[in-house]
Design a protein around this motif. Structure first.
Motif, short mmCIF file in Angstrom:
data_model
loop_
_atom_site.label_atom_id
_atom_site.label_comp_id
_atom_site.label_asym_id
_atom_site.label_seq_id
_atom_site.Cartn_x
_atom_site.Cartn_y
_atom_site.Cartn_z
N GLU A 29 0.83 -1.21 0.00
CA GLU A 29 0.00 0.00 0.00
C GLU A 29 0.86 1.26 0.00
OE1 GLU A 29 -3.52 2.37 0.18
OE2 GLU A 29 -3.07 0.32 -0.49
N CYS A 203 2.11 -3.28 -5.38
CA CYS A 203 1.08 -3.49 -4.35
C CYS A 203 0.49 -4.89 -4.47
CB CYS A 203 -0.01 -2.43 -4.49
SG CYS A 203 -1.30 -2.53 -3.23
N LEU A 235 -4.06 -0.97 5.96
CA LEU A 235 -4.35 0.42 5.56
C LEU A 235 -4.12 1.38 6.72
CD1 LEU A 235 -7.63 0.04 3.46
CD2 LEU A 235 -5.51 1.06 2.66
#
Length: 311
Positions: A29, A203, A235
């Motif tokens: 990410e 990613c 995240l």
């Protein structure tokens, strides 16, 4: 205090085991967000990676081949996100949620085909643990920290390498430029679309590897829903880690610690409701975002579609 000291080896072992898949997905990410792409589809990519690694590893008997297949599957799934957000300039959050719906459904479909009515097919094998000479003999820290699988060691080795890449390599600086101001980056000769697609590949590879870790390193038994929200924790880890590789590693270990504490508390208070302890790492995720999430924004162009003709 006696409970904590007695449970320390269990907590440390569970901390490392829980932190690695979050770390891998969060590093993926990081590439995405440095290029201005907020990919909330990590949960789905990890789900596909977990199933593909398990299935390929079981069929071939080679877990490393399963890992490679999981990373390739992660890239394929993330290319859907890349096509929609980079080429078609669709909303990144909506596309990420679509991946979170589609990818676990694909993993479940594959699981039903692969396992069928024979539950024995759901049991695979695990990567062997590797003891680091001398360090593995350290009291308390030895076996839990320095007796992990090779994939776990590789995940932590990636942290300084990725940090150095973003700080000192031209490619890393291109990622950062695209995430801050893609129009200005384009005037400097940087191919913004290419950088964004490269971010999608990185990613997909790392999030797929994070999912694979769950099914070939954490447990030999594959179950539907094995990711259990770790993609969303990854995240939060990127935000909590302030978009830096070292910060992400520290945040991943912190989240892993609370997951390890959950395991120790379940063993100590086995009469209490299990779900009460299982919610500890997720509750900490919410607290971390409330107190640290809004103090510093990420790359300025994060989440914004890039139109090449705009200035």
């Amino acid at each position: 205090m006696d409970f904590f000291m007695a449970s320390l080896p269990t907590i440390l072992s569970a901390t490392t085991l829980s932190a690695v898949p979050i770390l891998l997905a969060a590093l993926g990410e990081l590439f995405s967000e440095r290029a201005g792409l907020v990919n909330i589809g990590l949960e789905g990519i990890m789900a596909v990676g977990a199933f593909v690694a398990f299935a390929v590893g079981k069929m071939t008997g080679n877990l490393w081949l399963g890992l490679v297949a999981a990373m390739a599957a992660g890239v394929l799934v993330n290319m859907i996100y890349g096509l929609c957000t980079v080429t078609l300039c669709c909303d990144q959050v909506v596309c990420g949620m679509a991946i979170n719906i589609l990818a676990p459904a694909l993993a479940l479909f594959g699981y039903n085909l692969f396992v069928g009515s024979n539950s024995a097919n759901a049991t695979g094998s695990l990567m062997p643990h590797i003891q680091i000479p001398l360090l593995s003999q350290t009291p308390l820290l030895g076996d839990p920290v320095f007796g992990q699988q090779l994939l776990a060691y590789l995940a932590f080795i990636l942290v300084p390498l990725i940090g150095y890449f973003f700080r000192n390599f031209r490619g890393g600086l291109s990622f950062r430029s695209v995430g801050e101001n893609p129009q200005a980056a384009e005037t400097l000769g940087i191919n913004v679309v290419r950088v964004k697609y490269a971010a999608c590949v990185a990613c997909g590879v790392l999030a797929g590897a994070g999912g694979a870790f769950l099914s070939i390193c954490t447990t030999p038994i594959y179950i539907d829903g094995i990711v259990m929200g770790r993609g969303f924790i990854a995240l939060a880890t990127v935000i909590f880690g302030r978009w830096s590789a070292l910060g992400i590693m520290a945040a991943s270990l912190l989240f892993g610690f609370f997951d390890g504490l959950n395991v120790a508390l379940q063993a100590q208070f086995n009469a209490s409701p299990v779900m009460f302890f299982k919610m500890i790492p997720y509750a900490f995720t919410i607290v971390a975002l409330v107190f640290f999430g809004s103090r510093r924004a990420g790359p300025k162009a994060n989440g914004q579609p890039y139109y090449r003709e705009s200035r």
